[in-house]
Design a protein around this motif. Structure first.
Motif, short mmCIF file in Angstrom:
data_model
loop_
_atom_site.label_atom_id
_atom_site.label_comp_id
_atom_site.label_asym_id
_atom_site.label_seq_id
_atom_site.Cartn_x
_atom_site.Cartn_y
_atom_site.Cartn_z
N LEU A 345 0.82 -1.20 0.00
CA LEU A 345 0.00 0.00 0.00
C LEU A 345 0.86 1.26 0.00
O LEU A 345 0.58 2.24 -0.71
N LEU A 346 1.96 1.19 0.77
CA LEU A 346 2.86 2.34 0.83
C LEU A 346 3.55 2.56 -0.54
O LEU A 346 3.71 3.70 -1.00
N SER A 347 3.92 1.47 -1.11
CA SER A 347 4.57 1.57 -2.43
C SER A 347 3.60 2.15 -3.46
O SER A 347 3.99 2.93 -4.36
N ALA A 348 2.33 1.72 -3.25
CA ALA A 348 1.35 2.21 -4.21
C ALA A 348 1.13 3.70 -4.08
O ALA A 348 0.83 4.39 -5.06
N HIS A 349 1.31 4.23 -2.89
CA HIS A 349 1.09 5.64 -2.65
C HIS A 349 2.38 6.43 -2.45
O HIS A 349 2.36 7.57 -1.98
N ASN A 350 3.48 5.82 -2.76
CA ASN A 350 4.78 6.50 -2.58
C ASN A 350 4.93 7.60 -3.66
O ASN A 350 4.88 7.33 -4.86
N PRO A 351 5.09 8.82 -3.19
CA PRO A 351 5.22 9.93 -4.18
C PRO A 351 6.47 9.80 -5.05
O PRO A 351 6.54 10.37 -6.13
N LEU A 352 7.44 9.07 -4.54
CA LEU A 352 8.68 8.94 -5.34
C LEU A 352 8.45 8.14 -6.60
O LEU A 352 9.20 8.26 -7.58
#
Length: 399
Positions: A345-352
């Motif tokens: 989920l974090l990867s999906a929403h990672n701005p980078l």
């Protein structure tokens, strides 16, 4: 003259009244020979008195029979005091006796009863004056004739019962004028021997005249004042003399006197052996009971031993360790799954990730993101973050 007709009962009743009112027949002293002598279970005595030419039936009620001083026997000549009366039921007359004494001994019996009453009133017969007979006598003094049957009986009984008991014999006259004085001297002599435990005064059976020396007042006082306990074994069982009442213990015969004085060693040993066996049985029973209790306590202790508890707790600890391990592994697996999901989920929403598409992030000097051109125009320098890193860019404001 008119004669009234009587019934049989009336006739017997009349004869009874005539006999009962006669002074001589109501106060008779009759001498004769005893026959058909019988003591009933009720205590009454039935007998006949006879001489060479005649016989009369007699009865002595229990209350009078209890006062007899001797044991009557068939063939014995006696003097009977009583009253002649009729037994109405049978129409037979008989002598109702109040007293009986052997013929020719009246004076001796009177003297005997007189002395007996005197000494009894003086307290010489009282139980509190009786000395206790030692249970385990070692030395016994015997006052008797050295040639009579009494000393032989005493020696035989003593040897049979206990050979360790020593007998000291004081030879004395036991019949005749000087017998009482001789017996008194024997009592004084034996009292002077310290280790004598008991004195036996003995004589075989005989007539009242032959036993009369034992009815002497001086002898009675010597027996009473003796320091040593005295057992009397004078005559046969039915013979009673004054010393029997004064002495500390009466025996019916010389042999019985020895049995009282000499304890039975074999019986004593058997009694001790019996006590020993009984004690052994009791001790063994107690030991068995205590041993059983000890075994039970041992079993209970083993069943509740801390070692058993500790060993069982080791198993419990291993079981708990397995449970904890399983729970930790499950928790780790569960947290790992949650972490994977959170990472995804974090990867999906990672701005980078947006930067990989050619976008950049612009921040002012205070690290605030600049998302409007107007704000960018006002800034003097910015930080630009791209895919492969960030750089500081100073801006020249045309205004």
């Amino acid at each position: 003259m008119y004669i009234k007709t009587l019934t049989v009962s009336a006739l017997n009743n009349y004869i009874k009244k005539v006999l009962d009112s006669d002074f001589i027949l109501s106060n008779s002293n009759i001498t004769g020979e005893l026959s058909n002598f019988k003591i009933h279970s009720s205590g009454h005595i039935y007998f006949s008195l006879k001489d060479q030419h005649s016989k009369i039936n007699c009865i002595m009620f229990r209350s009078a029979a209890k006062e007899l001083k001797f044991m009557p026997e068939n063939g014995m000549k006696v003097v009977v005091k009583g009253r002649v009366s009729v037994y109405e039921k049978d129409g037979a007359y008989q002598l109702y006796c109040d007293e009986m004494k052997p013929e020719g001994m009246g004076e001796l019996y009177i003297a005997f009863e007189k002395l007996k009453s005197k000494l009894q009133n003086q307290g010489l017969f009282n139980e509190e004056h009786k000395r206790p007979i030692p249970l385990y006598a070692n030395k016994i003094g015997v006052i008797t004739s050295p040639t009579g049957a009494a000393i032989k009986d005493i020696i035989n009984v003593t040897k049979r019962r206990n050979r360790n008991v020593e007998i000291i014999i004081y030879p004395a006259l036991v019949q005749g004028i000087n017998a009482s004085r001789d017996i008194i001297k024997g009592i004084e002599t034996l009292n002077g021997i310290d280790d004598i435990d008991i004195i036996i005064l003995a004589r075989g059976g005989g007539s009242i005249e032959e036993l009369w020396c034992f009815n002497d007042e001086s002898l009675a006082l010597a027996v009473y004042n003796s320091k040593k306990p005295i057992i009397t074994g004078v005559g046969h069982e039915i013979d009673y003399t004054i010393v029997d009442f004064v002495g500390d213990r009466r025996a019916p015969t010389p042999s019985a006197a020895a049995e009282i004085a000499v304890f039975n060693l074999e019986e004593f040993k058997n009694k001790i052996l019996s006590y020993k066996n009984t004690m052994s049985v009791i001790v063994n029973m107690i030991l068995m009971e205590k041993r059983s209790k000890l075994d039970l306590m041992k079993k209970n202790l083993s069943a509740n031993s801390p070692r058993v508890l500790i060993v069982n707790e080791y198993n419990n600890i291993d079981r708990l360790r397995e449970i904890i391990t399983i729970k930790i592994k499950r928790r780790i697996e569960k947290d790992k799954e949650r972490l994977v999901k959170a990472n995804a989920l974090l990867s999906a929403h990672n701005p980078l990730n947006v930067l990989n598409k050619g976008y950049a992030i612009i921040e002012d000097e205070n690290r605030n993101i600049i998302s409007k051109v107007a704000v960018l125009k006002e800034a003097s320098s910015v930080k630009v973050t791209l895919k492969d890193g960030s750089t500081e860019i100073k801006l020249i404001n045309e205004n």
